[in-house]
Structure formats: structure tokens, C-alpha cells
Enzyme design. Structure first.
Site, PDB file in Angstrom:
ATOM      1  N   GLU A 396       0.834  -1.203   0.000  1.00 18.01           N
ATOM      2  CA  GLU A 396       0.000   0.000   0.000  1.00 18.01           C
ATOM      3  C   GLU A 396       0.867   1.251   0.000  1.00 18.01           C
ATOM      4  O   GLU A 396       1.949   1.262   0.598  1.00 18.01           O
ATOM      5  CB  GLU A 396      -0.863   0.024   1.276  1.00 18.01           C
ATOM      6  CG  GLU A 396      -2.182  -0.712   1.135  1.00 18.01           C
ATOM      7  CD  GLU A 396      -3.251   0.136   0.461  1.00 18.01           C
ATOM      8  OE1 GLU A 396      -2.950   0.875  -0.495  1.00 18.01           O
ATOM      9  OE2 GLU A 396      -4.408   0.055   0.890  1.00 18.01           O
ATOM     10  N   ASP A 397       0.370   2.313  -0.623  1.00 23.68           N
ATOM     11  CA  ASP A 397       1.070   3.593  -0.547  1.00 23.68           C
ATOM     12  C   ASP A 397       0.810   4.262   0.797  1.00 23.68           C
ATOM     13  O   ASP A 397       1.724   4.681   1.484  1.00 23.68           O
ATOM     14  CB  ASP A 397       0.670   4.512  -1.712  1.00 23.68           C
ATOM     15  CG  ASP A 397      -0.847   4.537  -1.938  1.00 23.68           C
ATOM     16  OD1 ASP A 397      -1.585   3.870  -1.181  1.00 23.68           O
ATOM     17  OD2 ASP A 397      -1.293   5.225  -2.872  1.00 23.68           O
ATOM     18  N   ASP A 400      -4.992   5.278   5.593  1.00 22.21           N
ATOM     19  CA  ASP A 400      -5.542   6.453   6.259  1.00 22.21           C
ATOM     20  C   ASP A 400      -6.608   5.976   7.252  1.00 22.21           C
ATOM     21  O   ASP A 400      -6.269   5.515   8.342  1.00 22.21           O
ATOM     22  CB  ASP A 400      -6.117   7.338   5.135  1.00 22.21           C
ATOM     23  CG  ASP A 400      -6.595   8.684   5.599  1.00 22.21           C
ATOM     24  OD1 ASP A 400      -6.481   8.963   6.791  1.00 22.21           O
ATOM     25  OD2 ASP A 400      -7.092   9.464   4.773  1.00 22.21           O
ATOM     26  N   PHE A 449      -2.409  16.167   4.307  1.00 21.07           N
ATOM     27  CA  PHE A 449      -2.591  15.569   2.977  1.00 21.07           C
ATOM     28  C   PHE A 449      -1.266  15.590   2.231  1.00 21.07           C
ATOM     29  O   PHE A 449      -0.686  16.649   2.020  1.00 21.07           O
ATOM     30  CB  PHE A 449      -3.667  16.316   2.186  1.00 21.07           C
ATOM     31  CG  PHE A 449      -4.106  15.542   0.978  1.00 21.07           C
ATOM     32  CD1 PHE A 449      -4.947  14.444   1.113  1.00 21.07           C
ATOM     33  CD2 PHE A 449      -3.644  15.871  -0.291  1.00 21.07           C
ATOM     34  CE1 PHE A 449      -5.337  13.699   0.007  1.00 21.07           C
ATOM     35  CE2 PHE A 449      -4.030  15.132  -1.395  1.00 21.07           C
ATOM     36  CZ  PHE A 449      -4.870  14.046  -1.244  1.00 21.07           C
ATOM     37  N   ARG A 462       2.027  13.047  -8.852  1.00 22.04           N
ATOM     38  CA  ARG A 462       2.500  11.668  -8.646  1.00 22.04           C
ATOM     39  C   ARG A 462       3.988  11.537  -8.962  1.00 22.04           C
ATOM     40  O   ARG A 462       4.678  10.691  -8.421  1.00 22.04           O
ATOM     41  CB  ARG A 462       1.747  10.694  -9.555  1.00 22.04           C
ATOM     42  CG  ARG A 462       0.297  10.490  -9.180  1.00 22.04           C
ATOM     43  CD  ARG A 462      -0.222   9.251  -9.891  1.00 22.04           C
ATOM     44  NE  ARG A 462      -1.669   9.183  -9.966  1.00 22.04           N
ATOM     45  CZ  ARG A 462      -2.460   8.733  -9.000  1.00 22.04           C
ATOM     46  NH1 ARG A 462      -1.938   8.321  -7.869  1.00 22.04           N
ATOM     47  NH2 ARG A 462      -3.766   8.685  -9.158  1.00 22.04           N
TER      48      ARG A 462
HETATM   49  P1  5GP Z   1      -8.320   4.865   3.628  1.00 24.68           P
HETATM   50  O1  5GP Z   1      -9.335   3.946   3.049  1.00 24.68           O
HETATM   51  O2  5GP Z   1      -7.254   4.188   4.432  1.00 24.68           O
HETATM   52  O3  5GP Z   1      -8.939   6.009   4.375  1.00 24.68           O
HETATM   53  O4  5GP Z   1      -7.647   5.611   2.400  1.00 24.68           O
HETATM   54  C1  5GP Z   1      -6.752   5.041   1.588  1.00 24.68           C
HETATM   55  C2  5GP Z   1      -6.614   5.826   0.324  1.00 24.68           C
HETATM   56  O5  5GP Z   1      -6.878   7.205   0.490  1.00 24.68           O
HETATM   57  C3  5GP Z   1      -5.180   5.751  -0.125  1.00 24.68           C
HETATM   58  O6  5GP Z   1      -4.933   4.611  -0.882  1.00 24.68           O
HETATM   59  C4  5GP Z   1      -5.040   7.039  -0.890  1.00 24.68           C
HETATM   60  O7  5GP Z   1      -5.447   6.830  -2.206  1.00 24.68           O
HETATM   61  C5  5GP Z   1      -5.974   8.011  -0.221  1.00 24.68           C
HETATM   62  N1  5GP Z   1      -5.280   8.893   0.717  1.00 24.68           N
HETATM   63  C6  5GP Z   1      -5.385   8.910   2.046  1.00 24.68           C
HETATM   64  N2  5GP Z   1      -4.596   9.863   2.591  1.00 24.68           N
HETATM   65  C7  5GP Z   1      -3.989  10.464   1.547  1.00 24.68           C
HETATM   66  C8  5GP Z   1      -3.039  11.532   1.456  1.00 24.68           C
HETATM   67  O8  5GP Z   1      -2.572  12.126   2.429  1.00 24.68           O
HETATM   68  N3  5GP Z   1      -2.614  11.852   0.206  1.00 24.68           N
HETATM   69  C9  5GP Z   1      -3.108  11.239  -0.923  1.00 24.68           C
HETATM   70  N4  5GP Z   1      -2.625  11.659  -2.099  1.00 24.68           N
HETATM   71  N5  5GP Z   1      -3.975  10.239  -0.852  1.00 24.68           N
HETATM   72  C10 5GP Z   1      -4.434   9.851   0.360  1.00 24.68           C
END
Ligand code: 5GP
Length: 481
Positions: A396-397, A400, A449, A462
Site C-alpha cells: 500500500e502507498d 488512512d 494531505f 505523482r
Molecule cells: P483509507 O481507506 O485508508 O482512508 O484511504 C486510503 C486511500 O486514500 C489511499 O490509498 C489514498 O489513495 C488516499 N489517501 C489517504 N490519505 C492520503 C493523502 O494524504 N494523500 C493522498 N494523495 N492520498 C491519500
């Protein structure tokens, strides 16, 4: 000839006192070198630290050696007493003839006969070396070696303390700056460099080189430019040497009188040493370089919208290498399937897989989000191959809230893999809603963010080689993607 136990004992006592003093690393190492050389009745001693890539030896302190000898050129660890890397004690009876000496000619000119090299080990890994020099050819007793091995152990602790200190200091500087201004771009931190810079701009330049992953050595060589009979009357020591580019770099200020003098020395150097590749970097060029990734006075407008760099490219690469090492160790002897979710993970996935030493295959999924009252996530691209009975690592990148990952893990578990773990580059723990298990984490990221290194904002950013914080004013209706 040999030293008594009492001599070793008092020297060790003295060295321990230096090690535990508030002096700078350079001064501690100079004092340790003096005590060590005196105790074994040698003429000189140098304490060297391996650079993080273990290619070069950098002087962190010395005693009894001329400036010319200390700055005779870059010390390549594979050409200069190479067995030290394997943790061995190396004895050179005649430094002017031995093939394990990188600069025998200078040893002859400086009247150096014998050298004893003692490895400095950290948990069995060579991190540096103590070198003892004598003018007369001589042997060293077992007691000398045993004493110097103890000094080397103390040096390992000194290095570790200095590294910790350096990291804490960097963190302090960064948070102090942040207190004063929220728009400052901190330069990335480094691992231990036992370098004392003469000027702050040199330190900035070194950090910039780290940022670009360019190896550097500070002032490794002095070039004699003029002689008065046998004596050297003028020397020139360029600020940096970049071994991968075989390039010396001299930084300049804008002061015209200094520049004219420097240009004269450079012309002379080029006449005398035509094989040497050297560049003068003037302040404007330097500021432009710094600006490229948002640092320094010209930097702010460069990557528009990015408030500050959070993790530099160099820092990310170091962390990815460490994660890959852990994963390769944990899955040794097994085949692994890496699974990523498009598109944010592409940079991390590409770098991580190249650093893995086990056999891997990879697959990607894509998902889309629909807004509304309750967010609904939908798989728009599923796996190409079955993962049943396979060891799976979800890459995973960023995690959140954890909702996406939770959904994906449920989906993958239904296919009965042999094992299922998660590796994420960034963990935004503060916003977690669902407690998903994370096995490998790159960085704990603050609740901001972030963009870059694959992560986007509305499809942009990106391609940035670092992870940065997007300016809060820019983010209005942000959605994951
Ligand atoms: P989650 O389901 O864990 O809330 O969110 C995961 C997805 O939200 C990540 O794969 C990403 O695409 C997006 N995301 C969450 N935080 C960030 C952030 O700080 N920057 C960016 N660019 N994407 C985020």
C-alpha cells in the site's frame, strides 16, 4: 620495545573520558587518536569512519599526520587495507611496497613505513577503522593489538552516540524552524557523517547531494600548486569530491576578489593536474540547484502547491531498502505475490520489488469510490491470477482510515491465500477508523494531505520524487484515488 599494562590502562581511562565528554566528534576522535598512538609508541594515528554505502573511509580524527597525507585523495575501502571490511586486523610491514596500500608513493614521500589497521565493528559489521602509523619499520605485539581492539570498541560507541546526536539535532532544528515559520522546507536528515564543514553553504550542498543520492567526500585531497625548493608553498583543497562522477566541486561566493583568486588557483590546478576533473559552482548555480526541489530562497515557487518536503527521495530510498531487507528475511525460501492497488502504489511497488532478494510475482487491482452518504468502494479491476495457497503481501502507498485496506483484505482472504500480510509506505495512524493489521510500515505520517512518490491530488504530483505536504488552501473537496 613494548608498552606496559599500566600504559594501556591509563590510555583506556583517558579515551573513555574523551568518549564521555561533550566535545565535538572531531575533537573526541583527535584526542583518542593521540592517546592510542602514544600508548603503542607510534608516530601517527587516524580514526576513519565508513561512509553509509561502505565504499570510502572518511577521517573523523587524526594525530601526528601531515595535512597533505590526510588529504592525499579519496580512500577507497576496496583498495586501501580491504580486509578490514571482513573485520580483520591488517598489518602492513612496508607501506611503500604493499599492494594493499592505495597511495604508496605518498607514504614514501611522507616517510611512513608500517601501518596497522584495526576494524571498528558494530554488532560484527565494519563501520570504520583505526590506523596506526610508524616511521621506522616495526612489528606490533599481541598486547598492542588487544589494546587497539578495545579502543575500536569505544570508537564504535562514540560513532553511535554521534549519529544519534546528529539525528536529534536535525529533528530539533526542523521543529524549531517549524515553530518560527510554517512555510520552511527542512533539508533531509543524513546518517552519520563525521564531517566538520567550514561553511554552512557546504553543509547545504552536502545535504542536497544526499537528497539526490550522490555520494560525496568532503575535502579528500589537497593539490600542491607551488613549491619553494622542497617545501610546498601553496596548496588547493577543493570542497567536494563526487566519486561516481569522478568530479571535484568547489563552491564559491559572489565576492569578486575571492573569486578572482580562486579562478587563478583553478587555472594552475588544471595546468598541473590535467587529468583532474573540477568544477566551480557559483552561488547562483547552487541556489538554482537547491530550488529544484523546493529548498532555499529560490525554492518556494518551484513545486507550486507543495508546502514542504516531508520525506526526501534519499530518505525514502533508505527506508524502502530496509523494508525490503526485512521482507526478504521473513519470506526466505518462499515465493511471494505482491499485490498493489493502482495507481498510488506504483513508485513504492517498483522500488520495493527491485530491492527484494526473494522470487516474487506481482498483480494489481483497481478500485473506484462513489461519494454520497456512505462511501462505497468497488473493485474495477481484479487480480489476473489466483492467489489460493500463495503467500501474499499487500503493498500500500498510504493507509488512512483503513477502510479501503479492510475491504481489500476481506476480498483477498476469501480466496484462501497461504498467508496475507500488509506493507505500507505511509501510515496515517491519527485518522484510523478500522484497526487493520500492518506488518511492515515505512513512515508514520502526520495527519496532513501528502502528495508525491505516486500519491496524487486530482491526478497531479505523482511524479515528484519526494513525499511532500500539499498546501492546505489547495485541498478543498479531496477524495481518495
Ligand atoms: P483509507 O481507506 O485508508 O482512508 O484511504 C486510503 C486511500 O486514500 C489511499 O490509498 C489514498 O489513495 C488516499 N489517501 C489517504 N490519505 C492520503 C493523502 O494524504 N494523500 C493522498 N494523495 N492520498 C491519500
Amino acid at each position: 620495545m613494548g608498552s606496559s599494562r599500566g600504559t594501556y590502562y591509563s590510555a583506556l581511562k583517558q579515551i573513555n573520558r574523551f568518549a564521555n565528554s561533550p566535545l565535538s566528534l572531531r575533537r573526541v576522535c583527535n584526542s583518542v587518536a593521540k592517546s592510542a598512538a602514544t600508548a603503542v609508541q607510534a608516530n601517527g594515528c587516524r580514526i576513519l569512519c565508513l561512509n553509509p554505502r561502505k565504499e570510502y573511509l572518511i577521517t573523523s580524527g587524526a594525530y601526528g599526520l601531515s595535512d597533505l597525507y590526510l588529504k592525499k585523495g579519496p580512500l577507497d575501502v576496496h583498495r586501501s587495507l580491504p580486509d578490514i571490511l571482513d573485520g580483520k586486523v591488517v598489518f602492513i610491514a612496508d607501506a611503500t611496497k604493499d599492494r594493499r596500500v592505495q597511495y604508496p608513493q605518498i607514504a614514501r614521500e611522507q616517510g611512513i613505513s608500517s601501518i596497522l589497521g584495526i576494524p571498528i565493528l558494530d554488532r560484527g559489521d565494519a563501520i570504520g577503522e583505526i590506523r596506526i602509523y610508524t616511521r621506522e619499520p616495526r612489528q606490533f605485539s599481541e598486547a598492542d593489538k588487544s589494546f587497539l581492539l578495545s579502543v575500536a570498541d569505544i570508537c564504535a560507541v562514540i560513532f553511535e552516540g554521534a549519529e544519534l546526536h546528529q539525528l536529534l539535532e536535525q529533528d530539533y532544528k526542523v521543529s524549531d524552524k517549524r515553530r518560527k515559520s510554517s512555510r520552511v522546507s527542512p533539508l533531509p536528515t543524513t546518517t552519520l557523517r563525521p564531517t566538520t564543514f567550514a561553511h554552512p553553504s557546504e553543509e547545504d550542498f552536502a545535504k542536497l547531494l544526499d537528497f539526490y543520492c550522490i555520494e560525496w567526500l568532503y575535502e579528500p585531497r589537497s593539490f600542491p600548486l607551488r613549491w619553494d625548493g622542497d617545501k610546498i608553498a601553496e596548496m588547493f583543497t577543493p570542497d567536494f569530491y563526487l566519486p561516481e562522477l569522478d568530479l571535484y566541486v568547489e563552491l564559491t561566493t559572489l565576492k569578486q576578489n575571492l573569486l578572482t583568486e580562486k579562478n587563478r588557483k583553478l587555472r594552475r590546478l588544471r595546468e598541473l593536474y590535467p587529468e583532474v576533473n573540477i568544477r566551480l559552482l557559483n552561488k547562483n548555480d547552487f541556489l538554482k540547484l537547491l530550488a529544484k526541489y523546493g529548498y532555499g530562497p529560490l525554492g518556494e515557487a518551484k513545486v507550486e502547491g507543495v508546502d514542504r518536503v516531508l520525506y526526501s527521495h534519499a530518505k525514502i530510498q533508505r527506508r524502502v531498502r530496509t523494508l525490503a531487507r526485512h521482507i526478504s528475511r521473513d519470506y526466505a525460501g518462499q515465493q511471494l505475490v505482491l499485490i498493489g492497488i493502482l495507481k498510488g502504489v506504483v513508485c513504492f511497488m517498483a522500488d520495493l520489488m527491485q530491492n527484494l532478494s526473494i522470487p516474487v510475482t506481482m498483480d494489481f487491482m483497481a478500485i473506484s469510490y462513489y461519494g454520497g452518504d456512505g462511501q462505497v468502494v468497488k473493485i474495477t479491476r481484479d487480480l489476473d491470477s489466483s492467489i489460493t495457497g500463495q503467500h501474499v503481501l499487500m503493498v500500500e502507498d498510504i493507509v488512512d482510515t483503513g477502510m479501503t485496506l479492510n475491504y481489500i483484505l476481506n476480498h483477498l482472504s476469501a480466496h484462501n491465500p497461504a498467508s496475507l500480510r500488509v506493507c505500507t509506505l505511509l501510515d496515517k495512524r491519527a485518522r484510523r477508523l478500522i484497526n487493520v493489521p500492518l506488518n511492515y510500515i515505512g513512515f508514520d505520517v502526520p495527519d496532513e494531505f501528502v502528495v508525491g512518490y505516486g500519491l496524487d491530488y486530482k491526478g497531479q504530483y505523482r511524479n515528484l520524487p519526494f513525499v511532500g505536504i500539499l498546501h492546505p488552501e489547495l485541498i478543498k473537496d479531496r477524495k481518495p484515488g
